[in-house]
Enzyme design. Sequence first.
Site, PDB file in Angstrom:
ATOM      1  N   LEU A  39       6.578  -9.788  -3.053  1.00  0.00           N
ATOM      2  CA  LEU A  39       7.740 -10.050  -2.199  1.00  0.00           C
ATOM      3  C   LEU A  39       7.584 -11.458  -1.628  1.00  0.00           C
ATOM      4  CD1 LEU A  39       8.649  -7.038   0.148  1.00  0.00           C
ATOM      5  CD2 LEU A  39      10.175  -8.265  -1.392  1.00  0.00           C
ATOM      6  N   ASP A  40       8.657 -12.246  -1.643  1.00  0.00           N
ATOM      7  CA  ASP A  40       8.604 -13.587  -1.067  1.00  0.00           C
ATOM      8  C   ASP A  40       8.220 -13.518   0.412  1.00  0.00           C
ATOM      9  OD1 ASP A  40       9.372 -14.744  -3.438  1.00  0.00           O
ATOM     10  OD2 ASP A  40      11.498 -14.867  -2.907  1.00  0.00           O
ATOM     11  N   PRO A  41       7.579 -14.575   0.946  1.00  0.00           N
ATOM     12  CA  PRO A  41       7.196 -14.568   2.367  1.00  0.00           C
ATOM     13  C   PRO A  41       8.359 -14.292   3.316  1.00  0.00           C
ATOM     14  CG  PRO A  41       6.068 -16.349   1.242  1.00  0.00           C
ATOM     15  CD  PRO A  41       7.036 -15.754   0.246  1.00  0.00           C
ATOM     16  N   ALA A  43      10.896 -12.457   2.821  1.00  0.00           N
ATOM     17  CA  ALA A  43      11.428 -11.108   2.628  1.00  0.00           C
ATOM     18  C   ALA A  43      10.625 -10.081   3.417  1.00  0.00           C
ATOM     19  CB  ALA A  43      11.419 -10.752   1.152  1.00  0.00           C
TER      20      ALA A  43
END
Length: 293
Positions: A39-41, A43
């Site tokens: 998961l992107d930071p 998100a």
Amino acid sequence: MSPPGLVVVDKPAGMTSHDVVGRCRRIFATRRVGHAGTLDPMATGVLVLGVERATKILGLLTAAAKSYSATIRLGQATSTDDAEGDVARSVDARHLTSQAIEAAVGGLRGDIHQVPSTVSAIKVAGKRAYKLVREGQAVELPARPVRIDRFEVRGLRAAGACVDVDVEVDCSSGTYVRALARDLGAALGVGGHLTALRRTRVGRFGLEQAYGLDELAECPRLSYSLDEACLLIFGRRDLSADEAEAAGNGRALAAAGIDGVYAACAPDGRVIALLRDEGARTKSVVVLRPATL
């Protein structure tokens, strides 16, 4: 030693997936912790972690379908297709109607070919695309097939000269919601980027099963034991004692006629291995409890 199993974490914003793994290694007092999909930071939401032997099944979870809630800002394109990048283009989007937005969203449903965001973990000549971008290199990623089962507008609101669109997305593994935001903006001629992203589901695992990191630090616990997780995700085959010993040694059994990967259970209910049929025999996908254990 921590018991093996899966932990469904509600990842907070500002942490990388690796940060969450590191925190859980300390919480569960083991190095054997991994995750089943980055998961992107920026998100938040569902991040599935494996502890101890459950790390062996994480690769089988990365292909699971995903669900998200997100906010797309129409009227601005950014260098990263999300709010963390520099604004590359601004266009007044206040003329957009809800009907035009709905029509453009509809064009991005179903089986589509999507060009991933260049700031992604996809490897190009052995190097992550985002690292090449940071080095100032031009990166062109080929389009790849993805499936968007649901792309639904849940709300619209003005944001200065921009329009913020709240959406919900059900999609195949490998889909970039950032790229959906970019492509929606491009289809409407105004540019677009993602301002918020929350993953609500990974396969069978949703926010209703997720723990916060502070909860886990206060009381370390699994969401599912290894056996519970395997039987939730995969089909089941019950083995005799002799078959269980053979499966624990990685030996082939007679095929069961079960589609896909399935959990092979000993008479006491423990999952010995994950198998799949190949012709008249089985093939071990992963042995979870070797006979020597």
